[in-house]
Design a protein around this motif. Structure first.
Motif, mmCIF file in Angstrom:
data_model
loop_
_atom_site.group_PDB
_atom_site.id
_atom_site.type_symbol
_atom_site.label_atom_id
_atom_site.label_comp_id
_atom_site.label_asym_id
_atom_site.label_seq_id
_atom_site.Cartn_x
_atom_site.Cartn_y
_atom_site.Cartn_z
ATOM 1 N N GLU A 138 -6.409 -7.249 -1.609
ATOM 2 C CA GLU A 138 -5.063 -6.697 -1.849
ATOM 3 C C GLU A 138 -4.903 -6.282 -3.313
ATOM 4 O OE1 GLU A 138 -3.341 -5.938 0.551
ATOM 5 O OE2 GLU A 138 -3.145 -7.478 2.101
ATOM 6 N N HIS A 146 2.615 -6.995 4.460
ATOM 7 C CA HIS A 146 1.245 -6.513 4.681
ATOM 8 C C HIS A 146 0.825 -6.748 6.123
ATOM 9 C CE1 HIS A 146 0.041 -5.713 0.466
ATOM 10 N NE2 HIS A 146 1.131 -6.432 0.270
ATOM 11 N N ALA A 147 -0.362 -6.257 6.462
ATOM 12 C CA ALA A 147 -0.977 -6.577 7.745
ATOM 13 C C ALA A 147 -2.433 -6.931 7.456
ATOM 14 C CB ALA A 147 -0.874 -5.408 8.712
ATOM 15 N N GLU A 179 -2.470 0.380 7.678
ATOM 16 C CA GLU A 179 -1.589 -0.682 7.193
ATOM 17 C C GLU A 179 -0.371 -0.103 6.460
ATOM 18 O OE1 GLU A 179 -3.502 -3.486 4.571
ATOM 19 O OE2 GLU A 179 -1.674 -4.681 4.324
ATOM 20 N N HIS A 196 0.829 -1.209 0.000
ATOM 21 C CA HIS A 196 0.000 0.000 0.000
ATOM 22 C C HIS A 196 0.867 1.264 0.000
ATOM 23 C CE1 HIS A 196 -3.225 -2.893 0.606
ATOM 24 N NE2 HIS A 196 -2.410 -3.454 1.495
#
Ligand SMILES: [Zn+2]
Length: 286
Positions: free
Chosen positions: A168, A134-135, A80, A64
């Motif tokens: 995503e 990522h989270a 995130e 992101h």
């Protein structure tokens, strides 16, 4: 200062913007950097230096960024995109400190990159391994917790994995672009390369679990498969690492804490170093 000293500084002293090293404010680590690179497509991210001949290169991709904040945490409103950048920097700094592997980040600020550009950066740099950070988020299940490693598959391991990949992958829709296969490339060769990369990616996923599970928590089903666009470089082993759940109070606090980020960086570094140590042995035998 004499003219000789000034001359010596001009000849051997700091050159360019930061003289090939940068002091990182967050970690206090001085990161040795190669000079900025570029190819016909424009500037490339800077790469850290490492010891020895032909050190391997890992590209870390903080998920992101910019106008795509990623998932949000109900605990403290963490985003995130900020967590992934902090984690990626911690991993880079740890690897740079040990100096066995070269590292570059796809982004080192709050900028927006489409998914294809993320792995294209890795390809242009000639990366040996690509890790997207990522989270996770499970708004309807605040008990879901722990890290997961994803590798590429057109067939998702379950519905949740498919939904996560869809979420995503939506980052690309923000810019209105979609992955379009190049009609001029030899699809069979790409397919073969992709299969080999998928096998090496799965090996790395197992290694990451082996090295990192004693250090930080993983989900019981820690290796899963899904069609993430960001993993589709056909010739670079790639994994997507979901570091934990922003919707779980314990995970959210852990992955935002300096201690949690250090532990994740430590586990990741050990897995990356073990991966390349093993590859060197395999290459020499082959
Ligand atoms: Zn994400």
């Amino acid at each position: 200062m004499t003219w000789l000293v000034l001359l010596l500084i001009a000849m051997f002293g700091p050159a360019g913007d930061d003289g090939g090293a940068r002091r990182d404010g967050a970690s206090g680590v001085t990161i040795p950097l190669e000079p900025p690179g570029a190819d016909e497509r424009g500037p490339l991210p800077r790469v850290t230096r490492a010891r020895g001949p032909n050190p391997p290169l890992v590209v870390i991709d903080p998920g992101h960024g910019g106008r795509d904040p990623g998932a949000a945490s109900p605990f403290g409103n963490a985003r995130e995109k900020d967590i992934t950048l902090a984690l990626a920097r911690a991993i880079r700094d740890d690897l740079a400190r040990f100096g066995r592997v070269r590292v570059a980040l796809t982004r080192d600020d709050d900028s927006y990159l489409v998914l294809q550009d993320r792995y294209e950066v890795a390809r242009r740099l000639g990366a040996d391994l690509f890790i997207s950070i990522h989270a996770d988020a499970a708004p309807l299940n605040d008990q879901a917790h722990g890290a997961t490693v994803y590798t590429l598959s057109e067939v998702a391991s379950d519905r949740e994995a498919a939904q996560l990949a869809q979420r995503e992958n939506e980052a690309d829709l923000i810019a209105g672009t979609r992955l379009s296969p190049d009609p001029n490339v030899n699809l069979i060769l790409i397919d073969l390369a992709q299969r080999e990369s998928m096998n090496v990616s799965a090996d790395f996923a197992r290694l990451l679990y082996r090295e990192a599970a004693p250090v930080f928590p993983f989900r019981p089903d820690w290796h899963r498969f899904a069609a993430f666009v960001v993993l589709k470089a056909p010739d670079i082993p790639s994994v997507l690492f979901e570091s934990g759940y922003l919707t779980n109070a314990t995970d959210a606090a852990y992955i935002q804490s300096p201690q949690g980020q250090r532990q994740i960086a430590d586990g990741m570094r050990r897995a990356i170093e073990a991966h390349f140590a093993r590859r060197v042995v395999v290459d020499r035998r082959g």
